[in-house]
Scaffold this motif. Structure first.
Motif, PDB file in Angstrom:
ATOM      1  N   ARG A   1      -3.417  -4.706   2.558  1.00 11.30           N
ATOM      2  CA  ARG A   1      -2.653  -3.859   1.654  1.00 11.30           C
ATOM      3  C   ARG A   1      -3.361  -2.576   1.243  1.00 11.30           C
ATOM      4  O   ARG A   1      -2.754  -1.716   0.595  1.00 11.30           O
ATOM      5  N   SER A   2      -4.620  -2.410   1.634  1.00 14.23           N
ATOM      6  CA  SER A   2      -5.389  -1.273   1.115  1.00 14.23           C
ATOM      7  C   SER A   2      -5.124   0.038   1.848  1.00 14.23           C
ATOM      8  O   SER A   2      -5.467   1.115   1.339  1.00 14.23           O
ATOM      9  N   GLY A   3      -4.547  -0.013   3.041  1.00  8.55           N
ATOM     10  CA  GLY A   3      -4.111   1.216   3.696  1.00  8.55           C
ATOM     11  C   GLY A   3      -5.227   2.037   4.319  1.00  8.55           C
ATOM     12  O   GLY A   3      -6.323   1.544   4.595  1.00  8.55           O
TER      13      GLY A   3
ATOM     14  N   ALA B   1      -9.460   3.941  -5.086  1.00  7.75           N
ATOM     15  CA  ALA B   1      -9.062   5.317  -5.386  1.00  7.75           C
ATOM     16  C   ALA B   1      -8.980   6.200  -4.153  1.00  7.75           C
ATOM     17  O   ALA B   1      -8.084   7.049  -4.051  1.00  7.75           O
ATOM     18  N   ARG B   2      -9.898   6.034  -3.203  1.00  7.97           N
ATOM     19  CA  ARG B   2      -9.878   6.897  -2.018  1.00  7.97           C
ATOM     20  C   ARG B   2      -8.766   6.508  -1.045  1.00  7.97           C
ATOM     21  O   ARG B   2      -8.430   7.275  -0.145  1.00  7.97           O
ATOM     22  N   TYR B   3      -8.201   5.330  -1.251  1.00  7.51           N
ATOM     23  CA  TYR B   3      -7.134   4.846  -0.378  1.00  7.51           C
ATOM     24  C   TYR B   3      -5.779   4.844  -1.087  1.00  7.51           C
ATOM     25  O   TYR B   3      -4.756   4.546  -0.467  1.00  7.51           O
ATOM     26  N   GLY B   4      -5.784   5.151  -2.361  1.00  6.81           N
ATOM     27  CA  GLY B   4      -4.533   5.167  -3.121  1.00  6.81           C
ATOM     28  C   GLY B   4      -3.840   3.828  -3.130  1.00  6.81           C
ATOM     29  O   GLY B   4      -2.611   3.748  -3.100  1.00  6.81           O
ATOM     30  N   ALA B   5      -4.624   2.750  -3.214  1.00  2.00           N
ATOM     31  CA  ALA B   5      -4.062   1.398  -3.131  1.00  2.00           C
ATOM     32  C   ALA B   5      -4.329   0.641  -4.423  1.00  2.00           C
ATOM     33  O   ALA B   5      -5.492   0.422  -4.792  1.00  2.00           O
ATOM     34  N   LEU B   6      -3.260   0.265  -5.101  1.00  4.93           N
ATOM     35  CA  LEU B   6      -3.358  -0.598  -6.280  1.00  4.93           C
ATOM     36  C   LEU B   6      -2.934  -1.996  -5.835  1.00  4.93           C
ATOM     37  O   LEU B   6      -1.756  -2.258  -5.600  1.00  4.93           O
TER      38      LEU B   6
END
Length: 291
Positions: A40-42, A254-259
């Motif tokens: 899910r982290s992209g 934060a660098r991957y924009g993944a919550l």
């Protein structure tokens, strides 16, 4: 002799601490959460650069705090200057500039510069005032002012902070629910120092700004480490009185924009391999810490 705890991160890094031994034994099944996070982290959205990555991380944490609630100053930035009201005043004036920039929304360079300056001041609290450091040189030269502090932010740091903020504007900030607790501490924090990044609407979120490793094709990806998981567990278990009513845990990469979040009961059951009595686990940890 009883184990002497200093802070949560030291305890989970120390394989011989009673807390780490308990977490390893009680919550050993980390791979399912690691696999889910990886899925899910992209992809990497914000590249690194020359700026100190640890300082970028601290400055971004501060930036998020100001964007979520400008009225709550990060007091940790002044603690390293206790006993010097003149220096506390300088840092306080930088906080005011960060607050005003966050409220206005337009002057993002000022916000980035102020957060970098406050990150340097936070480092003074964590590591002491070191001769030869950026802050130490300003003080030695008699030039410790808000203007000189804010001038220390390198262009590459400002670039990263701007890009991280832009990603967070869609990937994190719209998903934050009230009530918001910034830098929360816990019941057991007085036995073993621990403060989290953010609890919002019952969701405990730890913010990570790391680049992550490269795969065989040379592409970077983030990964969830055992230490990340034990850090989250520590915060949950330190909330002995359930003061924050934590119902989910997660990481904002934060660098991957993944919550990436998980319901707390599901995460505990997965990690333990069976249902967990949270109250009993909290009481056990309290006793491990000497409470």
């Amino acid at each position: 002799m009883a184990y002497r705890y200093s802070n949560l991160m030291s305890a989970v890094h120390d394989a011989h601490s009673p807390l780490r031994e308990y977490l390893d034994e009680r919550f050993p099944h980390v791979r399912p959460l690691q696999a889910d996070f990886r899925k899910r982290s992209g992809e990497l959205l914000v590249e690194g650069g020359r700026a100190d990555p640890a300082m970028v991380g601290t400055a971004f944490d501060l930036q998020v705090r100001f964007l979520l609630d400008p009225s709550v100053p990060p007091e940790i930035a002044v603690l390293g200057f206790a006993g010097r009201p003149d220096r506390v005043e300088v840092v306080t004036r930088v906080m005011i500039r960060a607050r005003d920039a966050a409220r206005g929304g337009a002057d993002q360079e000022t916000l980035g510069r102020a957060c970098w300056a406050l990150a340097l001041c936070t480092d003074v609290y964590r590591k002491g005032l070191r001769r030869g450091s950026a802050v130490g040189r300003l003080i030695d030269a008699g030039r410790f002012t808000p203007e000189t502090l804010m001038s220390l932010a390198p262009a590459d740091a400002l670039r990263q902070l701007e890009q991280l903020r832009d990603v967070a504007a869609t990937a994190l900030l719209p998903h934050v629910r009230r009530p918001v607790h910034l830098g929360p501490t816990f019941d057991a924090s007085r036995l073993c120092a621990a403060d989290a990044d953010l609890i919002a609407g019952g969701v405990l979120v730890d913010i990570k700004t790391r680049l992550g490793p490269k795969d065989d094709a040379g592409r970077r990806h983030d990964r969830l480490t055992r230490t990340d998981i034990q850090q989250l567990l520590g915060y949950v278990l330190f909330d002995t009185s359930d003061a924050y009513a934590i119902r989910a845990i997660g990481i904002y990469s934060a660098r991957y924009g993944a919550l990436v979040t998980w319901p707390l009961d599901d995460a505990l059951r997965t990690l333990a391999g069976e249902p967990v009595d949270l109250r009993a686990a909290r009481e056990h940890v309290w006793r491990l810490l000497g409470g």
